[in-house]
Design an enzyme around this catalytic site. Structure first.
Site, mmCIF file in Angstrom:
data_model
loop_
_atom_site.group_PDB
_atom_site.id
_atom_site.type_symbol
_atom_site.label_atom_id
_atom_site.label_comp_id
_atom_site.label_asym_id
_atom_site.label_seq_id
_atom_site.Cartn_x
_atom_site.Cartn_y
_atom_site.Cartn_z
ATOM 1 N N THR A 85 0.088 9.295 -0.895
ATOM 2 C CA THR A 85 0.528 10.620 -0.455
ATOM 3 C C THR A 85 -0.583 11.591 -0.809
ATOM 4 O OG1 THR A 85 1.681 11.097 -2.538
ATOM 5 C CG2 THR A 85 2.993 10.151 -0.755
ATOM 6 N N ARG A 86 -0.710 12.665 -0.036
ATOM 7 C CA ARG A 86 -1.840 13.569 -0.231
ATOM 8 C C ARG A 86 -1.530 14.952 0.344
ATOM 9 N NH1 ARG A 86 -2.465 9.882 3.503
ATOM 10 N NH2 ARG A 86 -2.763 10.518 5.669
ATOM 11 N N HIS B 71 0.862 -1.194 0.000
ATOM 12 C CA HIS B 71 0.000 0.000 0.000
ATOM 13 C C HIS B 71 0.888 1.231 0.000
ATOM 14 C CE1 HIS B 71 -1.327 3.268 2.767
ATOM 15 N NE2 HIS B 71 -2.344 3.309 1.944
#
Length: 293
Positions: free
Chosen positions: A132-133, A129
């Site tokens: 990034t945000r 998994h």
């Protein structure tokens, strides 16, 4: 801040393009060994959308999913940029977790990011998994993200490589980062009702804002850049290994553990569903098959 938003969204798109190309390259390289006689997997790309409570446009993104490949059983690489106003539950959660009491008076938000989950054909290849945000409200902005490795059959050398690459990229911004982010991932990806982690860890950060947008953006970019060199060599090492029913059964049981975490605890899943984003994109992380004992 509009310029910074655009730069962040463009970066997430560029990272998505790089990862999609690398994953299709893995499919092409599987020319011998398990499942090499079937067609190479390719991503199917669909537009996603988010509808505001009043029926208006509230952003969207791209959902890129590959199913039934030579290497990947199911992998999704999604990007989105959404905006609007947070509902009362999301406002309250934001105010409580981030200390932003002004959310009730001005609940506007903007968020952009990339989210990836890969479930592999070969049980010797670990699931993974990454996300990034960037998140913005009139009361503040911050970054978040990380990646974690989820093998059903653990290899110490794979775990060591994955963490070493994460550390190398974090260390570019200060040697205090990696130990903190590793500990945060260990805590965040823990499954209380099972009394165990869902995998062998990685790095995780949220609410990251030092006040220096350029420095913070550079840091979150390096978290994203770490992903491919941390993960792809592991798959190139393991994708040719033979497996049987015992290994496949272990993989399906481990996937059940992964599904439990994503449906019960994952904050990104909850946020996506509560804010009206495309449910198929939000639940892309779920494996195609799993089992419980």
């Amino acid at each position: 801040m509009e310029q910074q938003k655009t730069r962040a969204a463009d970066w997430f798109r560029a990272l998505r393009d790089e990862i999609v190309a690398a994953f299709e390259g893995l499919e092409d390289r599987q020319s011998t060994g398990p499942l090499s006689d079937q067609a190479q997997g390719r991503f199917e790309v669909t537009q996603t959308s988010r509808t505001a409570p009043d029926g208006g446009d509230a952003g969207g993104g791209l959902m890129s999913v590959m199913r039934g490949g030579r290497v990947f059983e199911k992998v999704g690489v999604n990007i989105s940029t959404v905006y609007g106003t947070l509902g009362e539950r999301a406002q309250a959660a934001m105010a409580a977790r981030k200390g932003l009491p002004g959310m009730k008076d001005d609940p506007r938000f903007w968020a952009s990011g990339i989210s990836l989950v890969a479930h592999m054909q070969n049980p010797h290849c670990p699931a993974v998994h990454m996300n990034t945000r960037m998140f913005w409200t009139p009361h503040g902005w911050w970054f978040g993200g990380g990646s974690d490795l989820n093998p059903c059959l653990e290899y110490d050398e794979d775990t060591a490589h994955f963490h070493a690459v994460q550390k190398e990229h974090c260390d570019r911004h200060g040697e205090a980062h990696y130990p903190r982010l590793k500990a945060w991932a260990d805590e965040y990806f823990y499954i209380p009702h099972r009394g165990r982690a869902r995998g062998v860890g990685g790095i995780f950060v949220d609410d990251y804002c030092t006040g220096d947008w350029e420095a913070d953006f550079a840091f979150i970019q390096d978290i994203g850049r770490a992903f491919l060199p941390a993960f792809v060599p592991l798959i190139d090492t393991r994708r040719g290994m033979a497996w049987g029913e015992t290994e496949k059964d272990a993989q399906l049981v481990h996937r059940g553990l992964y599904a439990e975490y994503n449906l019960v605890y994952d904050r990104g899943t909850k946020f996506g569903l509560e804010t009206g984003h495309d449910a198929n994109a939000v639940l892309m992380s779920l494996p195609p098959m799993a089992k419980w004992v």
